[in-house]
Design a protein around this motif. Structure first.
Motif, PDB file in Angstrom:
ATOM      1  N   PHE B 104     -81.096   7.831  -3.022  1.00  9.78           N
ATOM      2  CA  PHE B 104     -82.076   8.562  -3.828  1.00  9.78           C
ATOM      3  C   PHE B 104     -83.399   8.702  -3.094  1.00  9.78           C
ATOM      4  O   PHE B 104     -83.981   9.779  -3.014  1.00  9.78           O
ATOM      5  CB  PHE B 104     -82.324   7.807  -5.146  1.00  9.78           C
ATOM      6  N   ALA B 107     -83.124  10.864   0.082  1.00  9.80           N
ATOM      7  CA  ALA B 107     -82.975  12.273  -0.287  1.00  9.80           C
ATOM      8  C   ALA B 107     -84.308  12.848  -0.769  1.00  9.80           C
ATOM      9  O   ALA B 107     -84.706  13.944  -0.368  1.00  9.80           O
ATOM     10  CB  ALA B 107     -81.910  12.408  -1.381  1.00  9.80           C
ATOM     11  N   THR B 108     -84.985  12.089  -1.608  1.00 14.00           N
ATOM     12  CA  THR B 108     -86.275  12.588  -2.093  1.00 14.00           C
ATOM     13  C   THR B 108     -87.253  12.742  -0.933  1.00 14.00           C
ATOM     14  O   THR B 108     -88.006  13.718  -0.852  1.00 14.00           O
ATOM     15  CB  THR B 108     -86.875  11.622  -3.130  1.00 14.00           C
ATOM     16  N   VAL B 110     -86.526  13.332   2.207  1.00 17.31           N
ATOM     17  CA  VAL B 110     -86.151  14.518   2.982  1.00 17.31           C
ATOM     18  C   VAL B 110     -86.628  15.769   2.264  1.00 17.31           C
ATOM     19  O   VAL B 110     -87.183  16.694   2.869  1.00 17.31           O
ATOM     20  CB  VAL B 110     -84.614  14.574   3.193  1.00 17.31           C
ATOM     21  N   PHE B 111     -86.458  15.777   0.956  1.00 18.95           N
ATOM     22  CA  PHE B 111     -86.934  16.911   0.175  1.00 18.95           C
ATOM     23  C   PHE B 111     -88.438  17.116   0.377  1.00 18.95           C
ATOM     24  O   PHE B 111     -88.912  18.222   0.604  1.00 18.95           O
ATOM     25  CB  PHE B 111     -86.628  16.687  -1.304  1.00 18.95           C
ATOM     26  N   ILE B 115     -87.666  19.952   3.138  1.00 19.27           N
ATOM     27  CA  ILE B 115     -87.248  21.114   2.340  1.00 19.27           C
ATOM     28  C   ILE B 115     -88.454  21.799   1.698  1.00 19.27           C
ATOM     29  O   ILE B 115     -88.620  23.006   1.767  1.00 19.27           O
ATOM     30  CB  ILE B 115     -86.268  20.685   1.222  1.00 19.27           C
ATOM     31  N   SER B 116     -89.301  21.000   1.084  1.00 22.79           N
ATOM     32  CA  SER B 116     -90.432  21.603   0.375  1.00 22.79           C
ATOM     33  C   SER B 116     -91.708  20.829   0.695  1.00 22.79           C
ATOM     34  O   SER B 116     -92.272  20.153  -0.155  1.00 22.79           O
ATOM     35  CB  SER B 116     -90.145  21.594  -1.133  1.00 22.79           C
ATOM     36  N   THR B 178     -89.212   5.295  -1.423  1.00 24.66           N
ATOM     37  CA  THR B 178     -89.414   6.722  -1.167  1.00 24.66           C
ATOM     38  C   THR B 178     -90.683   6.957  -0.358  1.00 24.66           C
ATOM     39  O   THR B 178     -90.658   7.655   0.661  1.00 24.66           O
ATOM     40  CB  THR B 178     -89.524   7.505  -2.493  1.00 24.66           C
TER      41      THR B 178
END
Ligand code: ADP
Ligand code: MG
Lengths: 269, 306, 295
Positions: B104, B107-108, B110-111, B115-116, B178
């Protein structure tokens, strides 16, 4: 290390009877850790004259200048050997009050570094810490130093505004005003105009020329026109040595050392 | 005039004295912190070791036996201080929560970085900060009123146990892991990504093979840091784990951790008694584990410098 | 074709996970505020707690939380500034500095329950402070010092070395330069860190249950003499804080309306944390703008 035989250099002797020496170094060596950046420099600095230190980048001008008021003390691993004579005291020796000494040997840096305080506080900060509390005296100090630094007319109405809002050239002149507010004997300047535009540069140069009557000035510059315009004496630094020291016109027009000639005529450096 | 200056140059002044004072003040402040750390170790160790030296509990028994009843003695006459149930409990909640939180969190991260990086980052950055700031008793209270009933209805049992503790710790360490992962990903130089893309790799290949791989030490640090937080968390876990000093048989039976037993027990034992010393041994174990986590983090961090 | 589909799915998954993160926060906040705020009233915030009957408040706990916070900040701010100055300005690269840094690292990673037990042993028992405000404030100081110190050190380091040289070249001592020039410039960062630290302290419970204690004896708000036993300012009285109260009533289970009181108290705690968080940013930015004269 690079070493030069005495015939490879020319260091003009100043007769103490004719020239009053404000500051001098004797066989000054500076080490950063184990690497030696200054290889034994001996120079006299005459009172109320401007001496320029020139030479290629990395030749040791800043290192030498900064050891004159022991700013290198604050870099971990730095060692300075040799003598720095000021008023018959070796200020490089033990037992010298460095803080007191720096009041008499002030410094202006390459990048303007005003405090993020008001213009007024920039100048009065150190004098206040040294016990000048009288508002009138402080006001006067601000006015005279700003006038000496040719900044008064531009900032007299905004003394309580942040110094950071000034332009680069104005900031540098404020730093000069701040330094002379301590009423030093000697002013050390490390390329004070290198970060400035040509107009600010010439204002700073004018400021220095007008200060010469009251201060002994030692200025590092890699701008040879500037050295020629404002200085009385010039010392040429090369790889941590001074190869030539003479009155400025001689250094630029009749250099006695080949390396100096190469440098001032722009063949290297 | 001249002589006056010369004299002053050789004498102490206000500045010399202020410098001397400043050095002493700042050094004393620093020494206070070091002293505190040293005395924490000294006091906790001297109490915690008493179990083994004064109460003659065998160290191996302490680590491997499953009966925790240090107030009474076993057939050999030494206190029954088998800490295995708590050790298992602590490691179980720590490892399980880290296992769920890691994907989790990464992934967050990386996001947020790949990604954003503008909008997503701007929204999620304060979200993680706020989550980090929520006090652990609040997590415990929510665990008690939401997670435990949820576990009870879904998996049966009382609801208290390793599973409930895992869920609570998962949410608690998620924001920390995170935000540290984000730092690790952001430390990857931009030209790594550009070089990879220029070589024709797709965005996902770049993220997977270049970004994640070169930030692996930083990500590992983040996860271990999260684990050390989970291992040391006391109240939130204690509120949902059920507090039974028994070896857990499944994830939904009441269990306990080092911290939960400490929290509950310290007030109910008499200073200096065997039962009390045994608790301090648990505290010592906790202290040593936090040292181990610290060491691991330093080891990884040393390897993974750009 | 295939890789495009893949890209879409993977991106979608990441969006989903990031969304979950936001949902978690939203759920926590809404749950607490939804359940808690209806119980928060002036009466709830000001009246004392009740043990075996419902209708009690959190007045004393709230006061205790603030008093402990202020006391521990009063102790830890000067120490952390001193130590932060030492580390950023004076520390040489040697074994001593390594020892100091390692100590701070270890202290910051210690579980707060261990800090609390240490405080119990040393402050409450050995020093004879018992369960008291003072003992709790000292434990919170231990808990908070490493992070505050690091924050001060980093804030000081972020100020350019040329400012230090400017001060030194005027004949000021290093200490004066740091105190009067560098610290004022580093103030936005330092204050932001202090407020965040205050938020952390405000919500801390594990370090307090065995130092400040788990009971909140009635206070006499008409007598502020710190030596009077029921005085709110008496530093030697036991003082259950808001965070400890939430833990206590949930694990004891003798209060009939424990879950309502917990929800209300949690809501107050969360709101305080939110205020600390946003306050830290706001105050930091505000001082920074004021100092640099930018709008
Ligand atoms: N802080 C430092 N540590 C190590 N070496 C330095 C440091 N400052 C300067 N040097 C070295 O000393 C030499 C002289 O540098 P400097 O005095 O800055 O030259 P200049 O001012 O003439 O350009 C250079 O070789 C430079 O790399
Ligand atoms: Mg230079």
């Amino acid at each position: 290390m690079q070493n030069y035989a005495s015939e490879d250099r020319y260091i003009k002797e100043l007769d103490p009877k004719k020239h009053e020496i404000a500051l001098s170094t004797e066989d000054l060596h500076v080490f950063y850790g184990t690497s030696e950046a200054i290889h034994g420099v001996s120079l006299p600095f005459e009172r109320f004259k401007i001496t320029a230190l020139i030479g290629a980048s990395g030749s040791g001008k800043s290192t030498y200048l900064r050891s004159l008021n022991r700013m290198n003390d604050n870099i971990e691993g730095t060692r300075v050997d040799g003598k720095i004579m000021y008023r018959d005291i070796d200020i490089n020796g033990k037992g010298v009050n460095v803080y007191e000494m720096r009041k008499h040997i002030g410094m202006v840096f390459q990048r303007p570094n005003p405090f993020s305080k008001s213009i007024y506080d920039n100048i009065t900060f150190a004098p206040k810490r040294n016990g000048i509390k009288n508002k009138k005296v402080l006001d006067e100090l601000v006015e005279t130093t700003l006038k000496q630094a040719a900044l008064w007319d531009q900032v007299k109405d905004q003394l309580d505004q942040s110094a950071l809002a000034l332009s680069g050239g104005q900031q540098q002149r404020l730093c000069i005003a701040r330094a002379i507010a301590m009423k030093p004997d000697i002013l050390l300047l490390d390329e004070p105009a290198s970060a400035l535009d040509p107009i600010s540069t010439s204002t700073v140069e004018d400021t220095l020329l007008s200060l010469k009557d009251h201060y002994t000035i030692i200025i590092v510059t890699h701008n040879m026109q500037q050295a020629g315009r404002i200085s009385d004496y010039t010392a040429f630094f090369h790889l941590g040595n001074v190869l030539e020291y003479d009155i400025t016109s001689n250094v630029f027009q009749r250099p006695k050392i080949q390396a100096t000639e190469d440098y001032v005529s722009g063949r290297f450096g | 005039m001249n002589d006056e200056i010369k004299e002053k140059l050789l004498k102490k002044s206000r500045a010399t004295r202020s410098e001397f004072r400043g050095r002493i003040i700042s050094f004393v402040c620093t020494a206070i912190i070091v002293t505190v750390v040293v005395s924490i170790f000294y006091f906790v160790a001297s109490k915690g070791l008493a179990t083994f030296f004064s109460n003659k509990v065998n160290l191996w028994d302490f680590l491997s036996k499953t009966i925790w009843n240090p107030g009474s003695t076993d057939s050999h006459g030494s206190p029954q201080a088998g800490a295995l149930p708590m050790i298992v409990g602590s490691f179980a909640v720590t490892i399980l929560s880290a296992v769920i939180a890691t994907p989790f969190a990464i992934a967050t991260a990386v996001f947020m970085t790949e990604i954003s990086p503008n909008k997503g980052y701007k929204i999620l950055q304060p979200v993680t900060e706020l989550l980090v700031g929520i006090p652990s008793v609040v997590y415990g209270f929510i665990g008690l009123s939401v997670v435990v009933p949820f576990v009870r209805h879904t998996f049966g049992g009382t609801g208290f146990g390793i599973l409930a503790g895992t869920f609570v710790l998962f949410v608690m360490i998620l924001p920390t892991v995170t935000s540290m992962s984000v730092d690790a990903l952001r430390a990857v130089p931009r030209y790594y990504r550009e070089a990879s893309l220029a070589l024709g790799a797709t965005r996902w290949q770049t993220i997977y093979k270049v970004v994640l791989r070169s930030s692996a030490p930083g990500l590992a640090t983040a996860v271990v840091f999260g684990m050390s937080r989970a291992f040391g968390e006391a109240l939130a876990v204690q509120m949902v784990i059920g507090n039974a000093a028994l070896l857990p048989h499944n994830l939904v039976s009441p269990a306990s951790t080092l911290t939960s037993v400490l929290t509950m027990g310290m007030g109910n034992t008499v200073m200096g008694s065997a039962a009390n010393n045994a608790l301090w041994s648990l505290a010592l174990l906790l202290l040593l584990m936090s040292l181990v986590f610290n060491l691991v983090i330093n080891k990884i961090a040393k390897r993974g410098k750009f | 074709m295939d890789s495009k589909k893949w890209d879409k799915i993977a991106t979608g998954v990441l969006y989903f996970i990031a969304g979950v993160m936001i949902l978690i926060l939203a759920f926590l906040l809404i749950f607490i505020l939804w359940n808690g705020l209806p119980h928060v009233s002036w009466h709830f915030l000001t009246s004392p707690a009740k043990s075996f009957q419902s209708g009690g408040g959190i007045g004393i706990q709230l006061f205790n939380s603030f008093y402990l916070l202020i006391l521990s900040m009063l102790i830890s701010i000067p120490i952390s500034i001193g130590a932060g100055i030492y580390l950023s300005e004076y520390a040489k690269k040697n074994w001593l500095t390594n020892l100091v840094r390692t100590s701070i690292d270890i202290l910051s990673s210690l579980p707060s329950i261990v800090v609390g037990l240490f405080g119990f042993l040393v402050f409450s028992i050995s020093a004879g402070l018992g369960f008291s405000i003072l003992s709790g404030a000292l434990a919170l100081t231990v808990f908070n010092l490493p992070l505050l110190t690091r924050n001060v050190e980093e804030s000081l380091r972020s100020i350019s070395g040329s400012q230090r040289e400017a001060g030194l070249a005027l004949g000021l001592s290093k200490w004066e330069t740091v105190l009067k020039i560098i610290i004022p410039e580093a103030l936005p960062g330092i204050i932001t860190g202090m407020i965040l630290g205050a938020g952390r302290v405000f919500g801390e419970a594990a370090a307090l249950i065995y130092t400040a204690g788990q009971s909140a004896p009635p206070l006499d708000f008409t007598n502020w003499n710190p030596f009077y036993i029921a005085s709110p300012l008496n530093p030697l009285r036991p003082a259950e804080t808001l965070a400890v109260h939430i833990w206590k009533i949930n694990s004891e289970g003798i209060m009939p309306d424990a879950s309502q009181v917990s929800a209300g108290a949690s809501a107050v705690l969360i709101i305080a944390v939110l205020i600390f968080n946003f306050g830290a940013r706001y105050v930091g930015n505000h001082i920074y703008r004021k100092m640099t004269g930018t709008k």
